[in-house]
Motif scaffolding. Structure first.
Motif, PDB file in Angstrom:
ATOM      1  N   GLY A 115       0.827  -1.203   0.000  1.00 21.96           N
ATOM      2  CA  GLY A 115       0.000   0.000   0.000  1.00 21.96           C
ATOM      3  C   GLY A 115       0.853   1.240   0.000  1.00 21.96           C
ATOM      4  O   GLY A 115       2.090   1.172   0.008  1.00 21.96           O
ATOM      5  N   SER A 116       0.177   2.381   0.007  1.00 23.58           N
ATOM      6  CA  SER A 116       0.882   3.656   0.085  1.00 23.58           C
ATOM      7  C   SER A 116       1.075   4.078   1.543  1.00 23.58           C
ATOM      8  O   SER A 116       2.061   4.741   1.886  1.00 23.58           O
ATOM      9  CB  SER A 116       0.098   4.746  -0.652  1.00 23.58           C
ATOM     10  OG  SER A 116      -0.201   4.325  -1.953  1.00 23.58           O
ATOM     11  N   PHE A 172       9.085  -0.887  -1.722  1.00 27.97           N
ATOM     12  CA  PHE A 172       9.372  -1.459  -3.035  1.00 27.97           C
ATOM     13  C   PHE A 172       9.138  -0.389  -4.095  1.00 27.97           C
ATOM     14  O   PHE A 172       8.371   0.554  -3.903  1.00 27.97           O
ATOM     15  CB  PHE A 172       8.518  -2.702  -3.327  1.00 27.97           C
ATOM     16  CG  PHE A 172       7.090  -2.411  -3.704  1.00 27.97           C
ATOM     17  CD1 PHE A 172       6.143  -2.110  -2.734  1.00 27.97           C
ATOM     18  CD2 PHE A 172       6.688  -2.423  -5.033  1.00 27.97           C
ATOM     19  CE1 PHE A 172       4.827  -1.833  -3.079  1.00 27.97           C
ATOM     20  CE2 PHE A 172       5.366  -2.152  -5.398  1.00 27.97           C
ATOM     21  CZ  PHE A 172       4.443  -1.859  -4.404  1.00 27.97           C
ATOM     22  N   GLY A 185       8.738  -0.097  -8.494  1.00 24.25           N
ATOM     23  CA  GLY A 185       8.523  -0.933  -9.670  1.00 24.25           C
ATOM     24  C   GLY A 185       7.345  -1.860  -9.460  1.00 24.25           C
ATOM     25  O   GLY A 185       6.391  -1.517  -8.762  1.00 24.25           O
ATOM     26  N   LEU A 186       7.431  -3.055 -10.027  1.00 23.44           N
ATOM     27  CA  LEU A 186       6.307  -3.985  -9.935  1.00 23.44           C
ATOM     28  C   LEU A 186       6.306  -4.720  -8.596  1.00 23.44           C
ATOM     29  O   LEU A 186       7.339  -5.246  -8.158  1.00 23.44           O
ATOM     30  CB  LEU A 186       6.376  -5.011 -11.064  1.00 23.44           C
ATOM     31  CG  LEU A 186       6.072  -4.515 -12.475  1.00 23.44           C
ATOM     32  CD1 LEU A 186       6.214  -5.666 -13.481  1.00 23.44           C
ATOM     33  CD2 LEU A 186       4.673  -3.897 -12.570  1.00 23.44           C
ATOM     34  N   LEU A 187       5.128  -4.799  -8.012  1.00 23.43           N
ATOM     35  CA  LEU A 187       4.984  -5.524  -6.750  1.00 23.43           C
ATOM     36  C   LEU A 187       5.356  -6.999  -6.914  1.00 23.43           C
ATOM     37  O   LEU A 187       5.974  -7.589  -6.027  1.00 23.43           O
ATOM     38  CB  LEU A 187       3.532  -5.380  -6.267  1.00 23.43           C
ATOM     39  CG  LEU A 187       3.136  -6.123  -5.011  1.00 23.43           C
ATOM     40  CD1 LEU A 187       3.989  -5.691  -3.821  1.00 23.43           C
ATOM     41  CD2 LEU A 187       1.651  -5.908  -4.714  1.00 23.43           C
TER      42      LEU A 187
END
Ligand code: PNS
Length: 159
Positions: free
Chosen positions: A8-9, A69, A71-73
């Motif tokens: 999440g953010s 993270f 980029g892509l999770l």
């Protein structure tokens, strides 16, 4: 080891997030709460501040760790041997976008997504609403942990 990611953010972490994290921590051996770094989005709190608040707020759960993270999770999950993403669902309005992401992540990397129903006490709660209410002087003390409330108050210049 059964590992899950709660992404999440977290700008900032709310009691709704923490309720889901606590329940996920009871179901998996290790839970990584991952803060997505998206430089194109305006955030109230820096990544370091969000990480610090999450670390303090989850300190009582020995199997919960906090990380970032970019980029892509799914790339993060693969690099960290995490097979499952767990997302809280507040209402049907969350579902369309979450389902798209779940299906994309499964297609990209075979990473499963599980949805956890949010506690109905928090079904209206979002970080955005907390910030808006706090910005206009409303009481958000029941919606975020005290350590977040203190930082929110300081950040918004209301202390
Ligand atoms: O708290 P948020 O803003 O709902 O979190 C969204 C987040 C960070 C979990 C989501 O945007 C995400 O997974 N971003 C990483 C980029 C990515 O993997 N995109 C493809 C998703 S299918």
């Amino acid at each position: 080891m059964r590992r899950a990611a709660c992404p999440g953010s977290f700008d900032p972490v709310t009691n709704g997030h923490l309720d889901v994290i606590a329940r996920v921590s009871g179901l998996f051996d290790e839970v990584t709460v991952v803060v997505g770094i998206n430089k194109s989005k305006d955030r109230l709190f820096s990544v370091d501040e969000r990480l610090q608040m999450l670390t303090e707020a989850t300190a009582s759960y020995p199997n919960v760790r906090v990380d970032t993270f970019q980029g892509l999770l799914v790339d993060y999950c693969r690099a960290n041997q995490i097979a499952v993403i767990v997302k809280g669902l507040r209402a049907v309005t969350d579902f369309d976008y979450e389902l798209q992401m779940a299906q994309m992540n499964a297609g990209l990397a075979g990473i499963e997504t599980m949805f956890m129903a949010t506690n109905n006490m928090y079904s209206f709660l979002s970080s955005s609403l907390v910030k808006e209410v706090a910005m206009y002087g409303g009481d958000v003390s029941g919606l975020v942990p005290a350590l977040v409330l203190d930082r929110l108050t300081a950040k918004l210049g209301r202390n």
